[in-house]
Design a protein around this motif. Structure first.
Motif, short mmCIF file in Angstrom:
data_model
loop_
_atom_site.label_atom_id
_atom_site.label_comp_id
_atom_site.label_asym_id
_atom_site.label_seq_id
_atom_site.Cartn_x
_atom_site.Cartn_y
_atom_site.Cartn_z
N THR A 63 0.84 -1.20 0.00
CA THR A 63 0.00 0.00 0.00
C THR A 63 0.87 1.25 0.00
O THR A 63 0.63 2.20 -0.76
CB THR A 63 -0.94 0.01 1.22
OG1 THR A 63 -1.76 -1.17 1.16
CG2 THR A 63 -1.83 1.23 1.23
N LYS A 64 1.91 1.26 0.82
CA LYS A 64 2.82 2.40 0.91
C LYS A 64 3.50 2.66 -0.43
O LYS A 64 3.58 3.80 -0.90
CB LYS A 64 3.86 2.14 1.99
CG LYS A 64 4.85 3.27 2.19
CD LYS A 64 5.84 2.93 3.29
CE LYS A 64 6.87 4.02 3.47
NZ LYS A 64 7.88 3.67 4.49
N VAL A 65 3.98 1.59 -1.09
CA VAL A 65 4.68 1.73 -2.37
C VAL A 65 3.73 2.21 -3.46
O VAL A 65 4.08 3.07 -4.27
CB VAL A 65 5.37 0.40 -2.76
CG1 VAL A 65 5.83 0.40 -4.20
CG2 VAL A 65 6.54 0.11 -1.82
N ILE A 66 2.51 1.70 -3.46
CA ILE A 66 1.53 2.12 -4.47
C ILE A 66 1.22 3.60 -4.33
O ILE A 66 1.25 4.35 -5.30
CB ILE A 66 0.25 1.26 -4.37
CG1 ILE A 66 0.53 -0.16 -4.85
CG2 ILE A 66 -0.89 1.90 -5.17
CD1 ILE A 66 -0.56 -1.15 -4.54
N TYR A 67 0.93 4.03 -3.11
CA TYR A 67 0.63 5.46 -2.89
C TYR A 67 1.83 6.33 -3.19
O TYR A 67 1.68 7.42 -3.74
CB TYR A 67 0.13 5.70 -1.47
CG TYR A 67 -1.33 5.35 -1.31
CD1 TYR A 67 -2.33 6.13 -1.91
CD2 TYR A 67 -1.72 4.23 -0.60
CE1 TYR A 67 -3.67 5.80 -1.78
CE2 TYR A 67 -3.06 3.89 -0.46
CZ TYR A 67 -4.02 4.68 -1.05
OH TYR A 67 -5.34 4.35 -0.93
N ALA A 68 3.02 5.89 -2.85
CA ALA A 68 4.23 6.67 -3.14
C ALA A 68 4.43 6.80 -4.64
O ALA A 68 4.90 7.83 -5.12
CB ALA A 68 5.45 6.00 -2.50
N GLY A 69 4.04 5.77 -5.39
CA GLY A 69 4.13 5.84 -6.84
C GLY A 69 3.27 6.93 -7.43
O GLY A 69 3.65 7.60 -8.40
N PHE A 70 2.11 7.16 -6.84
CA PHE A 70 1.23 8.23 -7.30
C PHE A 70 1.77 9.61 -6.92
O PHE A 70 1.44 10.60 -7.55
CB PHE A 70 -0.18 8.08 -6.71
CG PHE A 70 -0.95 6.93 -7.28
CD1 PHE A 70 -1.20 6.84 -8.63
CD2 PHE A 70 -1.44 5.94 -6.44
CE1 PHE A 70 -1.91 5.78 -9.16
CE2 PHE A 70 -2.16 4.88 -6.96
CZ PHE A 70 -2.39 4.80 -8.33
N ALA A 99 12.62 -2.80 -2.60
CA ALA A 99 13.47 -3.98 -2.43
C ALA A 99 12.90 -4.90 -1.35
O ALA A 99 12.86 -6.13 -1.53
CB ALA A 99 14.89 -3.56 -2.06
N ARG A 100 12.44 -4.34 -0.24
CA ARG A 100 11.86 -5.15 0.84
C ARG A 100 10.57 -5.82 0.35
O ARG A 100 10.30 -6.98 0.67
CB ARG A 100 11.58 -4.28 2.06
CG ARG A 100 10.93 -5.02 3.20
CD ARG A 100 11.83 -6.07 3.79
NE ARG A 100 11.13 -6.77 4.87
CZ ARG A 100 11.28 -8.03 5.18
NH1 ARG A 100 12.16 -8.77 4.52
NH2 ARG A 100 10.61 -8.59 6.14
N LEU A 101 9.77 -5.10 -0.44
CA LEU A 101 8.54 -5.66 -0.98
C LEU A 101 8.84 -6.86 -1.88
O LEU A 101 8.15 -7.88 -1.83
CB LEU A 101 7.76 -4.59 -1.74
CG LEU A 101 6.37 -4.94 -2.21
CD1 LEU A 101 5.46 -5.30 -1.04
CD2 LEU A 101 5.78 -3.79 -2.99
N GLU A 102 9.89 -6.76 -2.68
CA GLU A 102 10.29 -7.87 -3.53
C GLU A 102 10.73 -9.07 -2.69
O GLU A 102 10.38 -10.22 -3.01
CB GLU A 102 11.42 -7.44 -4.47
CG GLU A 102 10.97 -6.49 -5.56
CD GLU A 102 12.10 -5.95 -6.40
OE1 GLU A 102 13.29 -6.30 -6.14
OE2 GLU A 102 11.83 -5.17 -7.31
N GLN A 103 11.48 -8.83 -1.62
CA GLN A 103 11.91 -9.91 -0.74
C GLN A 103 10.71 -10.60 -0.10
O GLN A 103 10.64 -11.83 -0.04
CB GLN A 103 12.81 -9.38 0.37
CG GLN A 103 14.18 -8.95 -0.09
CD GLN A 103 14.96 -8.29 1.04
OE1 GLN A 103 14.40 -7.85 2.04
NE2 GLN A 103 16.28 -8.22 0.88
#
Length: 61
Positions: free
Chosen positions: A16-23, A33-37
């Motif tokens: 959720t954090k990464v998606i919102y940061a993308g916007f 990187a942590r999300l991928e792990q």
């Protein structure tokens, strides 16, 4: 809460954090990187668990 549930909760929070940061202009590379792990670990555990639950198929004689 089991280890698997903790990993799933962290994955959802971070996704959720990464998606919102993308916007908002870009995600933190460390978060990505942590999300991928986490994704790889959850996939690995899911795959191992699915093999453990499968019943062997009968062999035709």
């Amino acid at each position: 809460m089991s280890d698997l549930e903790k990993l799933e909760a962290e994955y959802r929070r971070l996704a959720t954090k990464v998606i919102y940061a993308g916007f908002e202009g870009g995600a933190d590379p460390a978060d990505v990187a942590r999300l991928e792990q986490l994704s790889e670990e959850l996939l690995r555990r899911s795959t191992i668990g699915s093999f453990a639950r499968e019943k062997p198929e009968p062999v035709a004689a």
